[in-house]
Design a protein around this motif. Structure first.
Motif, PDB file in Angstrom:
ATOM      1  N   TYR A 140       0.816  -1.293  -0.074  1.00 34.61           N
ATOM      2  CA  TYR A 140      -0.039   0.070   0.009  1.00 34.61           C
ATOM      3  C   TYR A 140       0.816   1.247   0.035  1.00 34.61           C
ATOM      4  O   TYR A 140       0.398   2.389  -0.165  1.00 34.61           O
ATOM      5  CB  TYR A 140      -0.991   0.009   1.209  1.00 34.61           C
ATOM      6  N   LYS A 141       1.940   1.272   0.274  1.00 41.36           N
ATOM      7  CA  LYS A 141       2.979   2.454   0.559  1.00 41.36           C
ATOM      8  C   LYS A 141       3.237   2.985  -0.909  1.00 41.36           C
ATOM      9  O   LYS A 141       3.970   2.503  -1.617  1.00 41.36           O
ATOM     10  CB  LYS A 141       4.187   1.701   1.119  1.00 41.36           C
ATOM     11  N   GLY A 142       2.694   4.293  -1.091  1.00 41.00           N
ATOM     12  CA  GLY A 142       3.040   4.755  -2.302  1.00 41.00           C
ATOM     13  C   GLY A 142       2.670   4.098  -3.563  1.00 41.00           C
ATOM     14  O   GLY A 142       3.252   4.620  -4.643  1.00 41.00           O
ATOM     15  N   GLY A 143       1.494   3.269  -3.444  1.00 37.89           N
ATOM     16  CA  GLY A 143       1.126   2.672  -4.780  1.00 37.89           C
ATOM     17  C   GLY A 143       2.054   1.433  -4.950  1.00 37.89           C
ATOM     18  O   GLY A 143       1.530   0.496  -5.977  1.00 37.89           O
ATOM     19  N   GLY A 144       3.148   0.970  -4.403  1.00 38.12           N
ATOM     20  CA  GLY A 144       3.834  -0.231  -4.485  1.00 38.12           C
ATOM     21  C   GLY A 144       4.238   0.135  -5.873  1.00 38.12           C
ATOM     22  O   GLY A 144       5.083   0.587  -6.396  1.00 38.12           O
ATOM     23  N   ARG A 145       4.303  -1.255  -6.549  1.00 34.94           N
ATOM     24  CA  ARG A 145       4.575  -1.648  -7.853  1.00 34.94           C
ATOM     25  C   ARG A 145       3.962  -0.709  -8.847  1.00 34.94           C
ATOM     26  O   ARG A 145       4.315  -0.506 -10.096  1.00 34.94           O
ATOM     27  CB  ARG A 145       4.335  -2.907  -8.168  1.00 34.94           C
ATOM     28  N   SER A 146       2.870  -0.249  -8.514  1.00 38.06           N
ATOM     29  CA  SER A 146       1.874   0.720  -9.680  1.00 38.06           C
ATOM     30  C   SER A 146       2.483   1.824  -9.572  1.00 38.06           C
ATOM     31  O   SER A 146       1.790   2.756 -10.542  1.00 38.06           O
ATOM     32  CB  SER A 146       0.358   0.542  -9.277  1.00 38.06           C
ATOM     33  N   SER A 147       3.263   2.413  -8.788  1.00 36.04           N
ATOM     34  CA  SER A 147       3.616   3.799  -8.795  1.00 36.04           C
ATOM     35  C   SER A 147       4.496   4.103  -9.902  1.00 36.04           C
ATOM     36  O   SER A 147       5.116   3.461 -10.513  1.00 36.04           O
ATOM     37  CB  SER A 147       4.520   3.995  -7.436  1.00 36.04           C
ATOM     38  N   ALA A 148       4.301   5.577 -10.271  1.00 37.05           N
ATOM     39  CA  ALA A 148       5.162   5.968 -11.489  1.00 37.05           C
ATOM     40  C   ALA A 148       6.588   6.135 -11.010  1.00 37.05           C
ATOM     41  O   ALA A 148       7.353   6.314 -11.873  1.00 37.05           O
ATOM     42  CB  ALA A 148       4.776   7.401 -12.109  1.00 37.05           C
ATOM     43  N   ARG A 149       6.940   5.803 -10.038  1.00 42.27           N
ATOM     44  CA  ARG A 149       8.273   5.597  -9.509  1.00 42.27           C
ATOM     45  C   ARG A 149       8.974   4.681 -10.310  1.00 42.27           C
ATOM     46  O   ARG A 149      10.242   4.993 -10.835  1.00 42.27           O
ATOM     47  CB  ARG A 149       8.400   5.303  -7.979  1.00 42.27           C
ATOM     48  N   GLU A 150       8.221   3.547 -10.704  1.00 40.89           N
ATOM     49  CA  GLU A 150       8.757   2.578 -11.764  1.00 40.89           C
ATOM     50  C   GLU A 150       9.471   3.263 -12.984  1.00 40.89           C
ATOM     51  O   GLU A 150      10.523   2.613 -13.491  1.00 40.89           O
ATOM     52  CB  GLU A 150       7.678   1.514 -12.123  1.00 40.89           C
ATOM     53  N   THR A 151       8.989   4.418 -13.437  1.00 44.01           N
ATOM     54  CA  THR A 151       9.375   4.801 -14.595  1.00 44.01           C
ATOM     55  C   THR A 151      10.977   5.401 -14.337  1.00 44.01           C
ATOM     56  O   THR A 151      11.606   5.613 -15.651  1.00 44.01           O
ATOM     57  CB  THR A 151       8.483   6.166 -15.044  1.00 44.01           C
ATOM     58  N   VAL A 152      11.372   5.478 -13.456  1.00 46.23           N
ATOM     59  CA  VAL A 152      12.847   5.569 -13.456  1.00 46.23           C
ATOM     60  C   VAL A 152      13.645   4.701 -13.939  1.00 46.23           C
ATOM     61  O   VAL A 152      14.691   4.890 -14.683  1.00 46.23           O
ATOM     62  CB  VAL A 152      13.125   5.938 -11.761  1.00 46.23           C
ATOM     63  N   ASN A 153      13.320   3.449 -13.925  1.00 45.74           N
ATOM     64  CA  ASN A 153      14.065   2.242 -14.742  1.00 45.74           C
ATOM     65  C   ASN A 153      13.784   2.234 -16.046  1.00 45.74           C
ATOM     66  O   ASN A 153      14.980   2.243 -16.831  1.00 45.74           O
ATOM     67  CB  ASN A 153      13.192   0.996 -14.095  1.00 45.74           C
ATOM     68  N   TRP A 154      12.599   2.984 -16.712  1.00 43.74           N
ATOM     69  CA  TRP A 154      12.530   3.141 -17.967  1.00 43.74           C
ATOM     70  C   TRP A 154      13.733   4.054 -18.514  1.00 43.74           C
ATOM     71  O   TRP A 154      14.087   4.004 -19.567  1.00 43.74           O
ATOM     72  CB  TRP A 154      11.171   3.385 -18.291  1.00 43.74           C
ATOM     73  N   VAL A 155      13.682   5.361 -17.786  1.00 50.76           N
ATOM     74  CA  VAL A 155      14.590   6.405 -18.098  1.00 50.76           C
ATOM     75  C   VAL A 155      15.976   5.929 -18.309  1.00 50.76           C
ATOM     76  O   VAL A 155      16.769   6.426 -19.156  1.00 50.76           O
ATOM     77  CB  VAL A 155      14.288   7.563 -17.179  1.00 50.76           C
ATOM     78  N   VAL A 156      16.620   5.028 -17.378  1.00 47.45           N
ATOM     79  CA  VAL A 156      17.837   4.531 -17.472  1.00 47.45           C
ATOM     80  C   VAL A 156      18.185   3.699 -18.828  1.00 47.45           C
ATOM     81  O   VAL A 156      19.056   3.961 -19.506  1.00 47.45           O
ATOM     82  CB  VAL A 156      18.172   3.535 -16.336  1.00 47.45           C
ATOM     83  N   ALA A 157      17.268   2.649 -19.150  1.00 45.46           N
ATOM     84  CA  ALA A 157      17.397   2.005 -20.336  1.00 45.46           C
ATOM     85  C   ALA A 157      17.108   2.991 -21.423  1.00 45.46           C
ATOM     86  O   ALA A 157      17.774   2.860 -22.572  1.00 45.46           O
ATOM     87  CB  ALA A 157      16.405   0.856 -20.266  1.00 45.46           C
ATOM     88  N   GLY A 158      16.153   4.009 -21.503  1.00 42.58           N
ATOM     89  CA  GLY A 158      15.965   4.887 -22.579  1.00 42.58           C
ATOM     90  C   GLY A 158      16.793   5.524 -22.769  1.00 42.58           C
ATOM     91  O   GLY A 158      17.107   5.959 -24.035  1.00 42.58           O
ATOM     92  N   ALA A 159      17.676   5.973 -21.815  1.00 45.16           N
ATOM     93  CA  ALA A 159      18.940   7.114 -21.936  1.00 45.16           C
ATOM     94  C   ALA A 159      19.908   6.540 -22.703  1.00 45.16           C
ATOM     95  O   ALA A 159      20.522   7.015 -23.573  1.00 45.16           O
ATOM     96  CB  ALA A 159      19.452   7.529 -20.508  1.00 45.16           C
ATOM     97  N   ILE A 160      20.299   5.007 -22.412  1.00 45.45           N
ATOM     98  CA  ILE A 160      21.452   4.407 -23.217  1.00 45.45           C
ATOM     99  C   ILE A 160      20.757   4.194 -24.519  1.00 45.45           C
ATOM    100  O   ILE A 160      21.629   4.362 -25.311  1.00 45.45           O
ATOM    101  CB  ILE A 160      21.525   2.941 -22.477  1.00 45.45           C
ATOM    102  N   ALA A 161      19.459   3.599 -24.812  1.00 49.86           N
ATOM    103  CA  ALA A 161      19.024   3.621 -26.235  1.00 49.86           C
ATOM    104  C   ALA A 161      19.138   4.706 -26.978  1.00 49.86           C
ATOM    105  O   ALA A 161      19.444   4.791 -28.093  1.00 49.86           O
ATOM    106  CB  ALA A 161      17.455   3.105 -26.043  1.00 49.86           C
ATOM    107  N   THR A 162      18.704   6.238 -26.110  1.00 48.74           N
ATOM    108  CA  THR A 162      18.869   7.243 -26.976  1.00 48.74           C
ATOM    109  C   THR A 162      20.197   7.569 -27.403  1.00 48.74           C
ATOM    110  O   THR A 162      20.483   7.946 -28.566  1.00 48.74           O
ATOM    111  CB  THR A 162      18.398   8.330 -25.956  1.00 48.74           C
TER     112      THR A 162
END
Lengths: 361, 361, 361, 361
Positions: D119-141
């Motif tokens: 329940y804390k901050g939405g857990g897995r459903s939180s947009a905090r997850e998007t930080v992971n996408w940015v790491v991979a996206g930055a390398i892809a970019t």
């Protein structure tokens, strides 16, 4: 696609031998399972070297840190991220390997394929990677145990010393009672002796690992290209130093006649059983409710403590002097690794089998 | 997910032994390749039974019809759909199998898993399915040949008759010069004789198939969970009646020492070679530019022409009388099947290897 | 990998517009389901052109032949192979397209990507492919109906004629009561009129299709990269001529405030419901038990019956004269296609959702 | 399978909003690329909240630690493991959410699906997850930039304030010159003003993000089920709060006629171009060498600072009081997230496109 295994219960890993950390992501772990962390660490300890004279001297504590997917010890159904830090790295041991391709190692193939290579301790090709498999395998093992499915791996041969008793005659609770992980104490002594002799000569020795899966229900396996034996073969053959796998009577059975090999069905207490289990518990790629049995072959470790002739990346002939810390025989440590991978595969097939019949949905 | 194999070059199949047709879809076939349809049919003919007394008497013409993906003989890059009609079905031969679980067949496991079973000729579990693999394998073989990669499979054992010459001593062009598909004519005679003897007794016999891949470049294989040996093992172990696979020195090598097994590198004409090839051409899961070598074990065919005791789906003990048309020994027909699957896997890894290095992109 | 859709319920297709046949393989269909073949044909008939003046004049009977996976009308759990022969091909209509890239068609992109192109009727890029989707979708629809899950698609806009009633105000049983597939008869008349006018001018017109899924249980969708909306978006956006998709209040909702958009929960008869359904039945990528609602946009058909300026493969400017048989408006025929793909995706997620919780296993 | 995206360039992630760390594994990254770590951190900083009054006040430093796959700054071709520790967690802010289902959040769907919820901050459903996408996206970019492929995302609408200039009229270098990430400074002011007003009222507001991909070669996209638009739609629609996507002229174009919408080809300096780009650079699911253009819609953030009526897990009606730290408008922060996912997808398709033509192999 190369760093993931499993379809529904799926492990993705990373890490080089002498990098900062090993680790991975376990995706698709069923939610609501209470994890026994102590058991995971015990499983990891079985894989650790350093606990006997017959092992490599590298000493890693192999403390796994779980970063997600678990709340108060219970699985959330979200991915379980974990890392295991590398600590006991002796990088200078490997400086001689920077430009040299060690015989029967993957230095040459990695450098050719990728155009670059982490030479320290074999980098990604090191068996250090197997620590990741054990973390996921330990969790899979616990879930399977909850479903009364149990996996036993043990050393069945070291060099020419072969444990030739049928698995049904062995006490599988004895496996970890000796350093070699052989359920027959008598044979274990002979094996340990042979390994020690090899080590003294700076040599290494190959061996075999047998695996029994008990309690497997009928119906695991996805024909035609994802049979249970296919899935196990893919995983096990991918273990470092593994050279082959056989199910049931295997290569030996291939010299026999149908009248000798066929497993006759009979009825016992209202369930169907077989008089023999030459099929190794799998028919048509699907578990038949009997014990699944397979054997895997491991070559001797390639890192020997003897001078060898080889080639460097300038295509010059050079002498390779021994260095690094290596196991004289890989099979005792392969035992928990084979078990762990088997657990991952079996749990994956278990989940897959739940979506087959309309009447189950 | 069970009816597909390969990641980039991908075959998806369908068909039951006595259904209307077998068939499949080959997706990811590179565009612009001119197909030799005559060669495909020749490949299919090698798999066909009926061409010798040592084979099953089922007689299918195995004419493949291509329905898409090819324009004027050239691949379009779009999926290649194909069917092979089943014609020589003798369904009444199988009426006795409707309720009975034949020993060491998959009748019992299929019925348990799916709750329903096509009893005619084994349905989906029949080796008739392999005709689909040969179609895709024949195309893959042609593309690989264009890239100077060649695959040779042959029978290396039938029962206790073993061809014990190293593959480098054999003339691999002789493989299809006899019914057994053994490159040594002398050994082939002995094998054929053994098979005939078994057939006369209503019995069957197992054997082994060896495979050599020549011309493979360095760098095929995707560590750590999709090694070249892993991919081959998954495919080959999934062949009907296959019980095991070993690479290079395999199980034998697992009894040896590192100082004996290590493949020493040397330089010859500016390229890196090995003095021995105990690794079977694969190191760290990646091809090393040497010949890839593996052996697979096949159990004796389960359908014997003898009365057997078994169980029916009412859990009654019954006698099973012989019926149907079956091979007394599967390995001669397994030879083109092993080759075909190997070609599919190798082409898939070939494509995968093209996206590894930035400098190739 | 491009010709397959779905993970557990998985369709793989093949076929070019004017090739011998379309077809595919449905893998992972649950076993034990009795198929209603008449319903499949009715579904196919809805996709067929030729039944009204507002449709293309190509007339295919679209008789599907099932080749495997079904025994006495019941699914075996093995792959369902099928073909639909192409019969009404007028290839000479397309001879002018051999070297010319039609505007807003995929002639140019296919030829560039593959270096070769089947110019007849668009080859693989033709909407003829959708006949395969309808076969698989019809089976999925039947299985979902068995589970009380129902899918309704309908035309909600043609050009600037928009059906602006909320779906809850519409009688969804009326959808197929008119040629346009719009549940409001009054709006349907206006739409049909507009399409006819466009046709007379040799022009085409775009439109929108709305879809409602009723009876979906809570819990379908696999975060974070395989959400229910993600899976639907991937499938629907891939339909020929589709230009976009929106869920719930979609683009309109993106201009609103949180206090307006939030769907308030309340309890009704011991179950949780929402006062509004701006989320379109999906929250966090998982179905919430409400009706799933999405809308898809289709561009006007690119093949117009007017002279156009374009380019050929010799990079010359040429005039393109109208040819072939084409729909003046794609959306009425898109209706069963959207439904079919939706059914495939929803059944796949349904199966996936069965392996999530330990307590379900 | 839910936590992985991409086929050849593949990201697998883990992490809950208030767990120990976020992280992931990037598999299939081409070897031999020298990474610019500073650029990765700059990309991460663009996603970070806290840098303006219009953002959430949660303050994470978002320092990424790379654990593997990189040697001396150069990619090894082995998986890149990374973690980002969570530090600024205010768990007590969420204690009120333990049993309560927040409106339009995924609390209810997660708890129903998994039977357990962080329940804390939405857990897995939180947009905090998007930080992971940015790491991979930055390398892809970075890799795409090396191939002269550039991605530009920007805010094109906040509430009813719409940037209605065509992208070709905008200076895309201005995007990050204001807090809203809108290339028109004038419109950005209006948008920021609207967001501030909403925040003051404890309310939130939705918006839209537009994306342009420049420099894309012809030929990316894998028909028929893995078209370029399909892959992008799947990824983008899966972003938290995303409600829809449209390509080219999208929903607006669906009301037009073929004669208006068709993109006429012409020849310019020996290459094929289009007079208009209503197709958004994709035809038949394959890039046509023009700029790829798509727009995505984001609902207003569900966490509003107002009292709301909702339901708890005991099926009781309760009042939800505002808590936690949330953005009043998600679209400015969505800009780098959309770019990152786009980069991951485009690089994946780029790699896939390299194995299509025989002449390229």
């Amino acid at each position: 696609m190369s760093s993931s295994i499993g379809k529904l219960f799926r492990l993705t890993t990373f890490g080089e031998s002498h990098g900062l950390a090993m680790g991975g992501v376990i995706d698709g772990c069923p939610s609501g399972f209470e994890i026994d962390f102590k058991q995971i660490q015990e499983f990891l300890n079985k894989r650790r070297p350093g606990s006997s004279a017959i092992y490599s001297e590298r000493n890693e504590s192999d403390q796994v840190e779980f970063l997600s997917g678990i709340l108060d010890g219970v699985t959330l159904g979200s991915p379980i991220g974990f890392i295991i830090k590398n600590s006991d790295q002796k990088i200078k041991d490997y400086s001689s390997c920077r430009d040299v391709f060690r015989p029967s190692h993957s230095d040459y193939t990695y450098e050719s394929k990728y155009g670059i290579r982490d030479y320290k301790g074999g980098g990604r090709s090191s068996a250090r990677e197997t620590v990741n498999w054990v973390v996921a395998g330990a969790i899979a093992t616990q879930i399977l145990s909850f479903k009364k499915i149990y996996i036993y791996s043990y050393v069945s041969a070291v060099g020419d010393i072969i444990l030739d008793q049928h698995y049904s005659k062995l006490d599988l609770n004895n496996i970890y009672n000796n350093n070699v992980r052989c359920p027959s104490q008598k044979t274990a002594f002979l094996m340990e002796d042979l390994i020690s002799t090899c080590k003294q000569k700076g040599d290494t020795i190959g061996g075999q690992v047998s695996t029994i899966i008990k309690g497997l229900p009928v119906g695991l396996g996805e024909p035609v290209f994802n049979k249970l034996n296919s899935g196990l073969a893919k995983a096990i053959v991918g273990i470092n130093a593994c050279r082959g796998i056989e199910f049931g009577s295997g290569f030996t059975g291939s010299s026999r006649k149908g009248s000798e090999e066929n497993d006759q069905f009979f009825v016992d207490s209202n369930s169907i059983k077989v008089k023999t289990n030459n099929s190794g518990g799998i028919q048509g790629g699907i578990s038949n409710g009997q014990e699944v049995f397979f054997k895997s072959a491991f070559k001797p470790v390639s890192s020997i403590m003897q001078k060898q002739s080889t080639v460097n990346n300038k295509l010059q002939q050079v002498d390779l002097m021994p260095a690094g810390r290596h196991d004289p025989c890989v099979v005792p440590r392969a035992v928990p690794i084979v078990s762990a991978l088997t657990a991952i595969i079996v749990l994956d097939y278990y989940l897959l089998s739940k979506t087959t019949k309309l009447s189950d949905l």
